[in-house]
Motif scaffolding. Structure first.
Motif, short mmCIF file in Angstrom:
data_model
loop_
_atom_site.label_atom_id
_atom_site.label_comp_id
_atom_site.label_asym_id
_atom_site.label_seq_id
_atom_site.Cartn_x
_atom_site.Cartn_y
_atom_site.Cartn_z
N UNK A 78 0.96 -1.38 -0.06
CA UNK A 78 0.55 0.42 0.50
C UNK A 78 1.34 1.41 0.11
N UNK A 79 2.17 1.35 -0.30
CA UNK A 79 3.33 2.15 0.27
C UNK A 79 2.80 3.12 1.19
N UNK A 80 2.51 2.38 2.10
CA UNK A 80 2.45 2.91 3.59
C UNK A 80 4.34 3.17 4.34
N UNK A 81 4.14 4.42 5.26
CA UNK A 81 5.04 4.50 5.55
C UNK A 81 5.68 3.53 6.20
N UNK A 82 6.64 3.16 6.76
CA UNK A 82 7.78 1.72 7.26
C UNK A 82 8.03 3.19 8.66
N UNK A 83 7.41 2.35 9.74
CA UNK A 83 8.12 2.77 11.23
C UNK A 83 9.28 1.84 11.16
N UNK A 84 10.01 2.36 12.04
CA UNK A 84 11.59 1.64 13.05
C UNK A 84 10.89 0.03 13.42
#
Length: 559
Positions: A184-190
């Motif tokens: 979904x091209x969502x930002x990746x968290x740590x």
């Protein structure tokens, strides 16, 4: 209407199929045949069941949860016994633990290797032949051979798969939540990045050379993940041309950490450590002639990914980030690494002043970053971390230094510390006090005046270029109770005396400074004897004399 996808995984190959109509077993079998050329009687299908988090046998349409947007199916070859009879699907490969045949029992016993393998097979019936390693669990990622009942009951050495020509991210083994985020091209968290690296590490280490990837392998892995997930190119604060370097460094750091912790007992890792240690012993005499201050990266080359324009962008970003309260240390470390060669040129070749360097790279006022800068310089020792080098060496001489320092003429603050060792109640307190005492004791043995670089709150002001400022007492511990000043500039603040000493050493190396005259021999002793940073230079006779005396006392103690 919400789109649905069928994800078919067969070995290292994965296909994504858009589902427009109702999904059923026949539709899956048709796609297995068209995409992989496999007939339905040749394969065993399993579907991911979200209720239990495991793959289960796909026997009917009822096993398919049509409410999911992504339906994952794993394909394995159906196994055939020696007489060409197909083994029932209940004994085919399922995600389980690795079985080891034991002739003394009726079934396979399980160990904890989390790889696909076969479930329990009864060995008690003489009419049933045990499948051999050639047709049993051929899709096992680790390539572990299963031993038949006609061979000794031990597990053979792990064999790994051949490295592919093109690396593909193992989508089927990735955590579902992570894969959905990436799709979904969502930002990746740590935590997402950590799971991503875990998935890659677990996959790559199943191949030959996977525990110690070559430079080309790292490049292929980076190419593979960026090709399949272009959104990973858009890392915040990183120029496009530096993204590949960023992910390459993340992978190398991951491999180093895993080999130090989780996989440190693997035979390949142990063998590699022994080899490195041997090579270091053989190479250090040669390296002495060419290394500056015992450092292999004293004049490093700029990375191919960087140019003057990108270096300027990195420096601007670092200055802006330093002013923030919530700093992104992950990116700080990366950018400090990328700008390291240019910084060495500024310091060593161009002769920029200390204040100029700090102005361009304000994070060098952070003691943690100074320690990392020391590691970037590449000490010619097996251990690269300054504090590990320092404390390992100090503890080997600590007791004899303290013992031989008794009876020497001490300053008031030194006598107070010596007297405290005997009355402290915990081992940790005594160890820390004796470590501080040993540092001061080195100067005593070399007849140097450590007090000339120490500045207590009640001391008279001095014009020494180096000042180790102590706001309370040497053994005090607290927030910013110690600081290092060089030519009037505060380099860093810290919480303990030993942090002050290690920070001083890091600063001298990182800023290309000369040793402070009052404790020059003491720091040379620490360099050569405590930290074993040999640079081929002549060692002062007085230092050699002290080393000889300490080693003689160590020998007496051991005897």
């Amino acid at each position: 209407m919400e789109r649905k996808f069928l994800l078919l995984n067969y070995g290292e190959r994965t296909k994504k199929i858009s589902v427009t109509n109702d999904l059923n077993v026949n539709f899956i079998q048709e796609n297995v045949q068209s995409k992989f050329g496999l007939n339905d009687h040749d394969v065993h299908l399993q579907i991911l069941d979200n209720d239990v988090g495991e793959y289960i046998d796909l026997d009917s349409n009822e096993d398919i949860n049509l409410e999911l947007n992504i339906i994952r199916v794993k394909i394995t070859k159906a196994f055939v016994s020696a007489d060409s009879q197909e083994i029932p699907r209940t004994t085919a490969c399922t995600p389980s633990t690795l079985p080891i045949v034991n002739e003394s029992t009726e079934s396979f016993s399980t160990c904890t290797s989390p790889v696909p393998t076969c479930t329990s097979i009864n060995l008690s019936s003489p009419s049933r032949q045990v499948p051999t390693s050639s047709n049993l669990c051929t899709n096992s990622p680790s390539g572990v051979e299963i031993i038949g009942s006609d061979v000794p009951t031990t597990k053979k050495q792990i064999t790994r798969k051949q490295w592919p020509r093109i690396y593909h991210f193992p989508s089927a083994s990735a955590p579902r939540a992570l894969y959905i985020k990436i799709e979904r091209k969502e930002p990746l968290e740590k935590s997402d990045r950590s799971r991503l690296l875990d998935t890659i590490y677990n996959n790559v280490t199943q191949f030959e050379g996977g525990l110690y990837p070559s430079s080309d392998m790292y490049d292929q892995i980076v190419d593979g993940i960026l090709r399949e997930f272009p959104m990973l190119m858009q890392e915040s604060g990183i120029p496009l041309q530096s993204v590949r370097v960023y992910w390459r460094e993340k992978l190398k750091y991951k491999w180093q950490n895993e080999r130090k912790s989780k996989d440190k007992n693997l035979p390949e890792v142990k063998a590699k450590k022994r080899k490195i240690t041997t090579e270091l012993k053989d190479d250090i005499p040669k390296a002495k002639k060419n290394l500056t201050w015992g450092m292999s990266h004293y004049f490093p080359m700029r990375p191919d990914s960087e140019d003057l324009e990108s270096i300027k962008l990195h420096k601007t970003w670092l200055k802006q980030e330093y002013r923030k309260v919530d700093q992104d240390f992950r990116l700080v470390d990366l950018k400090m690494g990328l700008t390291f060669p240019d910084r060495r040129k500024d310091i060593v070749q161009d002769g920029n002043s200390l204040s100029e360097v700090i102005k361009d790279y304000p994070f060098l006022q952070d003691r943690r970053q100074l320690l990392q800068e020391f590691a970037r310089l590449g000490p010619n020792t097996e251990e690269k971390e300054l504090e590990d080098l320092f404390f390992d060496g100090l503890d080997s001489y600590r007791e004899v230094i303290v013992k031989l320092s008794k009876g020497k003429k001490l300053h008031k603050f030194e006598k107070e510390i010596y007297d405290l060792i005997a009355v402290q109640r915990s081992d940790d307190q005594r160890k820390y006090t004796s470590q501080c005492t040993a540092i001061l004791g080195i100067a005593l043995h070399l007849k140097e005046k450590f007090n000339q670089v120490l500045y207590f709150s009640d001391s008279e002001e001095t014009e020494e270029p180096f000042l180790l400022i102590i706001k309370d007492r040497i053994l005090s511990m607290g927030n910013d109770l110690f600081e290092l000043k060089v030519d009037g500039d505060v380099i860093f603040r810290c919480d303990t005396f030993l942090e002050l000493i290690t920070g001083l050493i890091a600063s001298i190396y990182c800023f290309n400074l000369v040793y402070p005259t009052p404790i020059e021999k003491s720091l040379l002793f620490i360099q050569n004897c405590i930290m074993s940073l040999n640079d081929g230079g002549k060692v002062d006779k007085k230092i050699l004399s002290v080393i000889t005396e300490l080693n003689r006392e160590k020998t007496k103690t051991l005897n």
